[in-house]
Design an enzyme around this catalytic site. Structure first.
Site, short mmCIF file in Angstrom:
data_model
loop_
_atom_site.label_atom_id
_atom_site.label_comp_id
_atom_site.label_asym_id
_atom_site.label_seq_id
_atom_site.Cartn_x
_atom_site.Cartn_y
_atom_site.Cartn_z
N ARG A 141 0.84 -1.19 0.00
CA ARG A 141 0.00 0.00 0.00
C ARG A 141 0.88 1.25 0.00
NH1 ARG A 141 -3.49 -2.74 -1.54
NH2 ARG A 141 -5.52 -3.17 -0.61
N HIS B 94 -0.79 0.14 -9.79
CA HIS B 94 -1.49 -0.77 -8.86
C HIS B 94 -2.02 -2.02 -9.60
CE1 HIS B 94 -3.74 -0.86 -4.78
NE2 HIS B 94 -3.57 -2.09 -5.23
N1 LIG Z 1 -0.61 -4.05 -5.16
C1 LIG Z 1 -1.55 -4.95 -5.31
O1 LIG Z 1 -2.03 -5.17 -6.42
C2 LIG Z 1 -1.99 -5.78 -4.13
C3 LIG Z 1 -2.80 -6.91 -4.35
C4 LIG Z 1 -3.15 -7.69 -3.28
C5 LIG Z 1 -2.73 -7.36 -1.98
N2 LIG Z 1 -1.95 -6.26 -1.80
C6 LIG Z 1 -1.49 -5.93 -0.44
O2 LIG Z 1 -0.78 -7.04 0.11
C7 LIG Z 1 -1.12 -7.15 1.48
C8 LIG Z 1 -0.78 -8.53 2.00
O3 LIG Z 1 -1.72 -9.48 1.53
P1 LIG Z 1 -1.76 -10.97 2.14
O4 LIG Z 1 -2.92 -11.66 1.52
O5 LIG Z 1 -0.42 -11.61 2.06
O6 LIG Z 1 -2.06 -10.63 3.69
P2 LIG Z 1 -2.02 -11.60 4.96
O7 LIG Z 1 -2.14 -13.02 4.53
O8 LIG Z 1 -2.99 -11.04 5.94
O9 LIG Z 1 -0.53 -11.43 5.53
C9 LIG Z 1 -0.11 -10.29 6.22
C10 LIG Z 1 1.29 -10.55 6.76
O10 LIG Z 1 1.78 -9.33 7.34
C11 LIG Z 1 2.19 -9.61 8.69
N3 LIG Z 1 1.97 -8.43 9.55
C12 LIG Z 1 0.81 -7.76 9.78
N4 LIG Z 1 1.01 -6.75 10.65
C13 LIG Z 1 2.33 -6.79 10.97
C14 LIG Z 1 3.13 -6.02 11.82
N5 LIG Z 1 2.64 -4.99 12.55
N6 LIG Z 1 4.44 -6.34 11.92
C15 LIG Z 1 4.97 -7.38 11.24
N7 LIG Z 1 4.23 -8.16 10.39
C16 LIG Z 1 2.94 -7.87 10.28
C17 LIG Z 1 1.34 -10.76 9.14
O11 LIG Z 1 1.94 -11.40 10.26
P3 LIG Z 1 1.32 -12.75 10.90
O12 LIG Z 1 1.75 -13.85 9.93
O13 LIG Z 1 1.97 -12.87 12.21
O14 LIG Z 1 -0.17 -12.55 10.94
C18 LIG Z 1 1.32 -11.62 7.86
O15 LIG Z 1 2.49 -12.39 7.77
C19 LIG Z 1 -2.58 -6.76 1.52
O16 LIG Z 1 -2.98 -6.34 2.81
C20 LIG Z 1 -2.66 -5.63 0.51
O17 LIG Z 1 -2.44 -4.39 1.14
C21 LIG Z 1 -1.57 -5.47 -2.84
#
Ligand SMILES: NC(=O)c1ccc[n+]([C@@H]2O[C@H](COP(=O)([O-])OP(=O)(O)OC[C@H]3O[C@@H](n4cnc5c(N)ncnc54)[C@H](OP(=O)(O)O)[C@@H]3O)[C@@H](O)[C@H]2O)c1
Length: 313
Positions: A228, A276
């Site tokens: 983000r 994006h």
């Molecule tokens: N650019 C694009 O086109 C696009 C597309 C899709 C998604 N995204 C972004 O990618 C992000 C990640 O997606 P995802 O599906 O992988 O999410 P996810 O499965 O919820 O994984 C989030 C990861 O971040 C870690 N995390 C959260 N808060 C943290 C903190 N304060 N300190 C350290 N680690 C932390 C979590 O730790 P834990 O394992 O301990 O829970 C988990 O490993 C989305 O939220 C979105 O913003 C971007």
């Protein structure tokens, strides 16, 4: 089953076709201002508060993306927007992980093979072989080891780079040196040549890509932000590039989207910009996943991707 759909500016015919295929018995309607008729499920991307407010009859809200920051922002702006007791369920990979692997590996190899330098040389008509980067120096740090981050970390391994990962709770991923929590953040950063951001946007992670973070990386380092725009302090990146501390950045997300024409990033040749698109929501994969989750909810089962509202992701 009545389903409300809200997707600004998307390819609606493809969504309708996917719903007809995977949810053939559902009555699908596109939400419009003033529609407060009952529905069983809402499938939404960046919905207005009016769509969600007072919808107690919903059995679940499906977010048509992995990040739920925009929906949770509605709740923090107008408390009570999210109907109480209704689960908010995000997409769980649904075809996005492979796209992220492609995007991040492509960007890492672009920097590793000095394609950024050769592009600038080509523009200046310069033929000048440069020393190759050493693979062992290209330590890659992935912030966020969830659905997407863990897949990207695994996808980078076959290239022979040392891969580290950082998450909130400690993960155990084969071939990835894992770190967790604020206490281990600096140890994770130290010496990383490439920093890849795949964190969710929460109060804890906002502005995390800042001058202090950049200062711990190898000198110079590269940044890939595919999570983000709110994670990045943009002025700090420009300063780090100016000082030679960051040699290049691949950015897919921005604080303001579309990126305004007057934004200095457009003029910075060390920044690669994409609009994006690093992982697009795929209608067929998404609706297939949602249909399976609707069936699981109907059987009273818990489903993956249910958002923890306190945690913020
Ligand atoms: N650019 C694009 O086109 C696009 C597309 C899709 C998604 N995204 C972004 O990618 C992000 C990640 O997606 P995802 O599906 O992988 O999410 P996810 O499965 O919820 O994984 C989030 C990861 O971040 C870690 N995390 C959260 N808060 C943290 C903190 N304060 N300190 C350290 N680690 C932390 C979590 O730790 P834990 O394992 O301990 O829970 C988990 O490993 C989305 O939220 C979105 O913003 C971007």
């Amino acid at each position: 089953m009545d389903i409300l759909l809200y997707l600004p500016g998307d390819d609606l015919a493809r969504w309708y076709a996917a719903c007809a295929h995977y949810l053939p018995h559902a009555r699908l309607r596109l939400w419009q201002e003033g529609d407060d008729d009952a529905a069983d499920y809402a499938l939404v991307w960046r919905p207005p508060a009016a769509l969600l407010r007072a919808r107690r009859g919903l059995r679940a809200i499906f977010n048509l993306g992995a990040g739920v920051d925009s929906i949770l922002a509605l709740e923090s702006q107008h408390a009570g927007t999210l109907p109480e007791g209704v689960p908010l369920i995000r997409l769980d990979d649904a075809g996005m992980a492979q796209q992220m692997i492609d995007y991040v590996c492509h960007a890492v190899l672009h920097f590793f093979r000095r394609s950024d330098d050769y592009q600038r040389q080509q523009a200046a008509g310069v033929w000048q072989p440069l020393p190759a980067h050493r693979r062992e120096d290209f330590v890659i740090g992935v912030m966020g080891l969830g659905r997407l981050g863990a897949s990207v970390a695994a996808g980078l391994r076959p290239f022979g780079f040392a891969v580290r990962g950082w998450s909130r709770s400690l993960r155990n991923l084969e071939g990835v040196q894992c770190y967790a929590g604020q206490d281990q953040f600096d140890a994770f950063l130290q010496g990383c040549k490439v920093l890849v951001n795949l964190l969710p946007h929460t109060a804890q992670t906002q502005d995390i890509l800042n001058q202090r973070t950049f200062a711990q990386l190898a000198h110079p380092a590269y940044l890939i932000n595919v999570a983000r725009g709110a994670h990045l302090v943009e002025a700090d990146l420009l300063a780090a590039i100016e000082q030679g501390h960051i040699a290049g950045a691949a950015l897919d997300v921005f604080r303001e989207e579309p990126l305004p024409a007057s934004h200095p990033f457009w003029q910075e040749p060390r920044i690669r910009i994409t609009p994006h698109v690093s992982a697009l929501t795929l209608p067929e994969d998404s609706i297939a996943q949602i249909a399976a989750k609707i069936a699981a909810l109907a059987r009273g089962e818990a489903v993956a991707g249910t958002v923890d509202l306190q945690r913020g992701y």
